[in-house]
Motif scaffolding. Structure first.
Motif, PDB file in Angstrom:
ATOM      1  N   SER A   4     -14.667  -6.875 -40.269  1.00 30.32           N
ATOM      2  CA  SER A   4     -14.784  -7.717 -39.081  1.00 30.32           C
ATOM      3  C   SER A   4     -15.880  -7.265 -38.124  1.00 30.32           C
ATOM      4  CB  SER A   4     -13.454  -7.711 -38.318  1.00 30.32           C
ATOM      5  OG  SER A   4     -12.416  -8.190 -39.113  1.00 30.32           O
ATOM      6  N   ARG A  59     -18.760  -8.129 -37.613  1.00 22.50           N
ATOM      7  CA  ARG A  59     -19.592  -9.183 -37.017  1.00 22.50           C
ATOM      8  C   ARG A  59     -19.020  -9.687 -35.697  1.00 22.50           C
ATOM      9  NH1 ARG A  59     -23.412 -11.966 -40.368  1.00 22.50           N
ATOM     10  NH2 ARG A  59     -23.387 -11.082 -42.443  1.00 22.50           N
ATOM     11  N   ARG A  60     -17.745  -9.464 -35.502  1.00 17.33           N
ATOM     12  CA  ARG A  60     -17.095  -9.926 -34.287  1.00 17.33           C
ATOM     13  C   ARG A  60     -17.402  -8.969 -33.139  1.00 17.33           C
ATOM     14  NH1 ARG A  60     -16.464 -12.980 -37.976  1.00 17.33           N
ATOM     15  NH2 ARG A  60     -14.609 -14.090 -38.583  1.00 17.33           N
ATOM     16  N   TRP A  98     -15.577  -8.019 -30.685  1.00 16.54           N
ATOM     17  CA  TRP A  98     -14.439  -7.198 -30.297  1.00 16.54           C
ATOM     18  C   TRP A  98     -14.172  -6.065 -31.282  1.00 16.54           C
ATOM     19  CZ3 TRP A  98     -11.178  -7.366 -34.342  1.00 16.54           C
ATOM     20  CH2 TRP A  98     -11.168  -8.503 -35.130  1.00 16.54           C
ATOM     21  N   ALA A  99     -14.819  -6.076 -32.436  1.00 16.48           N
ATOM     22  CA  ALA A  99     -14.504  -5.107 -33.484  1.00 16.48           C
ATOM     23  C   ALA A  99     -14.833  -3.672 -33.069  1.00 16.48           C
ATOM     24  CB  ALA A  99     -15.232  -5.474 -34.771  1.00 16.48           C
ATOM     25  N   ARG A 129     -24.128  -2.800 -37.576  1.00 18.46           N
ATOM     26  CA  ARG A 129     -22.862  -3.274 -38.152  1.00 18.46           C
ATOM     27  C   ARG A 129     -22.545  -2.531 -39.431  1.00 18.46           C
ATOM     28  NH1 ARG A 129     -24.823  -8.544 -37.029  1.00 18.46           N
ATOM     29  NH2 ARG A 129     -25.304  -8.783 -39.237  1.00 18.46           N
TER      30      ARG A 129
END
Length: 120
Positions: free
Chosen positions: A70, A72-73, A75-76, A21
């Motif tokens: 974002s 962590r999502r 879909w990012a 991430r």
């Protein structure tokens, strides 16, 4: 009877997901900064970046910064790939944006490759 010790993580990282991430967020944050810093030189030296072109670059930079926050999502990562395609397509507004699209598209491909190798 004792249980066997757990297998070590293949990457050797304590938290591989967080490391990946961070790589994605860092790539997108750097992209946002470079896009914002590129506006003025493009306007001065090229002279033909319109108001729409500047607006598109600012919108892409804001999107990159929002995606960096974002990561962590789930879909990012897909949205980051879409961002790279949009940046490459903005080369229709000015050729230097296509060059930035190629550079950051390559960096994003590398980041997704690292993600795939670490997380499987």
């Amino acid at each position: 009877m004792t249980t066997p010790p757990p297998e070590p993580k293949p990457s050797g990282l304590r938290n591989p997901a967080a490391a990946v991430r961070g790589l994605g967020a860092g790539t997108l944050a750097l992209e946002a900064i470079v896009l914002l810093l590129a506006i003025q030189p493009i306007r001065i030296f090229a002279g033909n970046l319109s108001g729409w072109g500047v607006g598109a670059v600012v919108a892409l930079a804001v999107l990159a910064a929002a995606l960096a926050g974002s990561m962590r999502r789930p879909w990012a990562w897909h949205a980051g790939s879409v961002l790279q395609v949009l940046l490459l397509a903005s080369g229709l507004l000015h050729w230097s944006l296509a060059a930035l699209g190629l550079i950051f598209g390559t960096a994003w491909l590398y980041a997704t490759s690292v993600r795939r190798k670490i997380l499987g």
